[in-house]
Write an enzyme that holds these catalytic residues in place. Structure first.
Site, PDB file in Angstrom:
ATOM      1  N   SER A   1       0.969  -1.104   0.158  1.00 25.17           N
ATOM      2  CA  SER A   1      -0.012  -0.021   0.024  1.00 25.17           C
ATOM      3  C   SER A   1       0.869   1.297  -0.136  1.00 25.17           C
ATOM      4  CB  SER A   1      -0.938  -0.095   1.064  1.00 25.17           C
ATOM      5  OG  SER A   1      -1.833   0.957   1.201  1.00 25.17           O
TER       6      SER A   1
ATOM      7  N   HIS B   1      -3.522  -1.412  -4.175  1.00 29.22           N
ATOM      8  CA  HIS B   1      -5.168  -1.716  -3.767  1.00 29.22           C
ATOM      9  C   HIS B   1      -5.604  -0.089  -3.555  1.00 29.22           C
ATOM     10  CE1 HIS B   1      -5.107  -1.642   0.883  1.00 29.22           C
ATOM     11  NE2 HIS B   1      -3.932  -1.063   0.335  1.00 29.22           N
TER      12      HIS B   1
END
Length: 188
Positions: free
Chosen positions: A91, A114
């Protein structure tokens, strides 16, 4: 007697090395301050003659607004900054890796791209304001990832709404990192 952990931490800082082995949070903002400090020390030295700053990253991710500020500082830095992905760069940790002037990963480093998470409480109006902000932030993150890698918009759109895990070889192909560390001298 000084804490041995802190002694090692400051020794790394003297070598212009930062180890980020945690979530990206408000505490991570120190990275931006060190980039500023070392650029100030290097003022008057040609960029190619400056000793690089190395940021070693092992992170599950975290705060997007904090990592975006650090990314801004990396992009502004005249002193070269190498980002080195260790273990996992998930992330926001992956976004930090993508910002380096040179970007390295180890053979078993993994990355996660994501759509992140968000939340809003309060009145409907405040929740809608949060949604509009989040949409704009998502758009900016997409632009950043596409401009920092070789990921095409089509591939990005196919994978973004899921937890898209990548291994080091895939990170090289997609331009998330430049090189897999196979010789320790590369990062010394």
């Amino acid at each position: 007697m000084p804490d041995p952990t802190m002694v090692e931490y400051y020794r790394r800082l003297k070598k212009r090395e930062i180890l980020w082995n945690d979530d990206i949070s408000d505490a991570t903002i120190d990275i931006a301050l060190y980039i500023k400090k070392w650029n100030s020390e290097d003022k008057g030295i040609a960029p190619e003659e400056r000793k690089p700053i190395k940021i070693f990253i092992n992170s599950d991710g975290g705060s997007v607004d904090t990592v975006l500020h650090i990314i801004d500082m990396i992009h502004l830095s005249k002193t070269p900054i190498y980002t080195i992905g260790m273990g996992r760069v998930y992330s926001a940790g992956g976004l930090l890796l993508m910002a380096g002037h040179k970007r390295y990963v180890f053979p078993h480093t993994s990355c996660l791209i994501h759509d992140g998470s968000s939340g809003a409480i309060g009145s409907i109006g405040k929740m809608l304001d949060n949604l509009e902000f989040t949409k704009e932030l998502e758009k900016r993150m997409k632009e950043y990832i596409l401009s920092s890698t070789r990921i095409t918009e089509e591939v990005y759109d196919q994978n973004y709404r899921r937890d898209w895990f990548l291994f080091s070889e895939e990170m090289i192909v997609l331009g998330i990192a430049d090189e897999i560390v196979t010789d320790i001298d590369t990062i010394l």
